[in-house]
Design an enzyme around this catalytic site. Structure first.
Site, PDB file in Angstrom:
ATOM      1  N   LYS A   1       0.844  -1.203   0.000  1.00 19.81           N
ATOM      2  CA  LYS A   1       0.000   0.000   0.000  1.00 19.81           C
ATOM      3  C   LYS A   1       0.875   1.247   0.000  1.00 19.81           C
ATOM      4  O   LYS A   1       1.925   1.281   0.654  1.00 19.81           O
ATOM      5  CB  LYS A   1      -0.910  -0.041   1.239  1.00 19.81           C
ATOM      6  CG  LYS A   1      -1.935   1.088   1.323  1.00 19.81           C
ATOM      7  CD  LYS A   1      -2.839   0.919   2.555  1.00 19.81           C
ATOM      8  CE  LYS A   1      -3.850   2.044   2.666  1.00 19.81           C
ATOM      9  NZ  LYS A   1      -4.758   1.884   3.818  1.00 19.81           N
TER      10      LYS A   1
ATOM     11  N   SER B   1     -10.324   0.026   7.294  1.00 17.51           N
ATOM     12  CA  SER B   1      -9.730   0.150   5.949  1.00 17.51           C
ATOM     13  C   SER B   1      -9.069  -1.108   5.412  1.00 17.51           C
ATOM     14  O   SER B   1      -8.634  -1.136   4.266  1.00 17.51           O
ATOM     15  CB  SER B   1      -8.714   1.297   5.926  1.00 17.51           C
ATOM     16  OG  SER B   1      -9.382   2.528   5.932  1.00 17.51           O
TER      17      SER B   1
ATOM     18  N   SER C   1      -9.807   2.415   3.042  1.00 11.90           N
ATOM     19  CA  SER C   1      -8.877   3.120   2.174  1.00 11.90           C
ATOM     20  C   SER C   1      -7.958   2.195   1.384  1.00 11.90           C
ATOM     21  O   SER C   1      -7.355   2.615   0.400  1.00 11.90           O
ATOM     22  CB  SER C   1      -8.021   4.071   3.011  1.00 11.90           C
ATOM     23  OG  SER C   1      -7.200   3.341   3.916  1.00 11.90           O
TER      24      SER C   1
END
Length: 495
Positions: A78, A182, A158
């Site tokens: 990420k 998330s 997210s």
């Protein structure tokens, strides 16, 4: 072997050890899948040179016979994790051009274990969002579609890029972070497994901060066994993070027996929300029946302060964000706005932040600054902290009464279309976190497991919440649920 990118971590590890496949072959298969999937916008910084270099090193290490479980396995990282010499932007314009001179502890541990980094993954800007629509790179897109509808769907947020990449078999697994859901919400939206470990289990050092008392890294994988393998590599004490705990990391995979006889599973009555879709309600009941059939005892429990969780979270998280994001000012790194003659340092800060931060980040910084201001500190921030303590105590009381895990829905709906939740009412988007934020406020481990499809053919997930530091036990319960649910659906390839 063809379609090597479709393997999970455990299958690929076993194939590597047997010599049926090399890490280079695995990596090349994933790199090709990534290049063919630009329509998903999941990978935003591709690192094929680093990937192939690490894959070659992993093959040598495997030949030597001393390779850890993650050695040679291609994964995505990420964009919130700082990676040395590779753009690490947290999907924000304000960090444009930032290439750290250091590596986050978690990504370093994965590299040390021999994992192969394929590149950086899309996400909501500074991890603020539930749909991956606040990214400077543009929306990440789910590989799933509703029936014959061509509308693009959100992979959740997210960690949307991570979820999309794993679900579409662009990588074998990916890192995510979870501040209010998330990891678990995007995992549920895309039919994969995601675990947020206990706060302090994974180091936060080198991960761009959103809300420091809530953020926690975790793995996003194709199944529960893979989550156990990757989580073990990500955990461990880190002296550079004062909130990291000095606890031995167990062999999580060895704890996956599937035997949950005599375990007490709590069903919280407060999670039965008004207007909850019948499909979610039905899946929840079926999940409880599955665990009961596996030998667990299902008990009704009460978590009375649940209704205050969302408002408390949306005071505490923006307050911490407004403090954390104050460092982005255009002075030492990242983007700096073009200044006019006569502009001073105040104008530089204002212009840089106005053009560097997106609308959602600006909104949360403003909310956070407001609740921390002199006249409102007690009315909002201190009150929210007290509510947080009560929410934590609710869970402590339930666990003290002998409950081993708590079963809830992971999300209030299946994935929705990109652009369907407009900016006009951000609260609608915030309600997506209704089942997940309590876990972050209480610092507990939570895992999302895919358990079924809705009538439009989209994945739905169930969440299990565990006792602090007992991720192994939680993953074993999740393993039993996964076996009973038998979820094997994959998105049809359209990209």
């Amino acid at each position: 072997m063809s379609d090597l990118n479709k393997l999970g971590l455990a299958e690929a590890r076993d194939a590597l050890r047997k010599g049926d496949v090399t890490s280079v072959e695995l990596t090349e298969s994933c790199l090709k899948a990534i290049d063919d999937a630009d329509a998903l916008n999941a990978f935003v910084h591709k690192t094929p040179e680093i990937a192939l270099e690490r894959a070659k090193a992993a093959d040598e290490r495997i030949k030597g016979g001393d390779a850890p479980a993650m050695c040679g396995l291609p994964i995505g990282i990420k964009d919130l994790f700082c990676t040395k010499g590779v753009p690490s932007q947290a999907a924000s314009k304000i960090l444009e051009g930032f290439k750290p001179e250091y590596e986050s502890t978690v990504s370093q541990q994965l590299a040390d274990a021999g994992a192969v980094m394929l590149g950086k993954l899309n996400m909501d800007e500074f991890a603020m969002g539930s749909s991956n629509e606040t990214s400077v790179y543009g929306n990440a897109v789910s590989p799933w579609r509703r029936g014959n509808d061509d509308a693009q769907l959100t992979p959740g947020g997210s960690s949307g890029g991570s979820a999309s990449a794993v679900a579409a078999d662009l990588c074998l697994a990916a890192t995510g972070t979870d501040t209010g859901g998330s990891i678990r919400q995007p995992a549920a939206f895309t039919g994969i497994t995601g675990i947020k470990p206990t706060y302090g289990r994974c180091s936060r050092w080198g991960i761009v901060a959103f809300a420091s008392s809530l953020d926690q890294a975790g793995p996003m994988t194709k199944n529960v066994r893979d989550a156990a393998i990757m989580l073990e590599a990500m955990c461990g004490h880190d002296p550079k993070d004062s909130t990291s705990t000095e606890l031995a990391v167990p062999n999580f995979e060895a704890m996956l027996t599937g035997d949950i006889k005599g375990k007490k599973i709590g069903i919280p009555k407060e999670y039965r929300m008004d207007g909850m879709p019948a499909e979610i309600e039905k899946l929840w009941s079926e999940g409880a029946e599955m665990l009961k059939a596996a030998g667990a005892e299902i008990v009704d429990i009460s978590l009375p302060h649940t209704k205050y969780a969302l408002p408390a979270y949306y005071v505490i998280a923006p307050a911490e964000a407004s403090s954390n994001l104050a460092r982005y000012d255009g002075v030492r790194y990242g983007r700096r706005a073009q200044l006019s003659q006569g502009d001073g340092i105040t104008e530089m800060y204002e212009k840089t932040r106005a053009e560097g931060f997106g609308h959602e980040v600006q909104r949360r910084v403003m909310v956070g600054t407001y609740v921390l201001s002199a006249g409102f500190y007690d009315a909002y921030y201190n009150r929210a902290r007290r509510v947080r303590t009560l929410i934590k105590k609710d869970f402590e009381d339930v666990f003290a009464a002998g409950v081993d895990a708590i079963l809830t829905p992971a999300t209030p709906s299946a994935s929705f279309g990109l652009g369907e939740m407009t900016e006009a009412d951000p609260v609608q988007m915030y309600l997506n976190d209704v089942f997940t934020v309590t876990v972050n406020l209480a610092g507990l481990p939570g895992v999302s497991v895919p358990a079924g499809l809705d009538k439009q053919g989209l994945p739905l997930g169930l969440q299990l919440i565990g006792r602090p530091w007992e991720e192994g036990d939680l993953l074993n319960t999740a393993y039993a649920l996964e076996n009973a649910a038998g979820f094997v659906a994959k998105p049809g390839k359209w990209w």
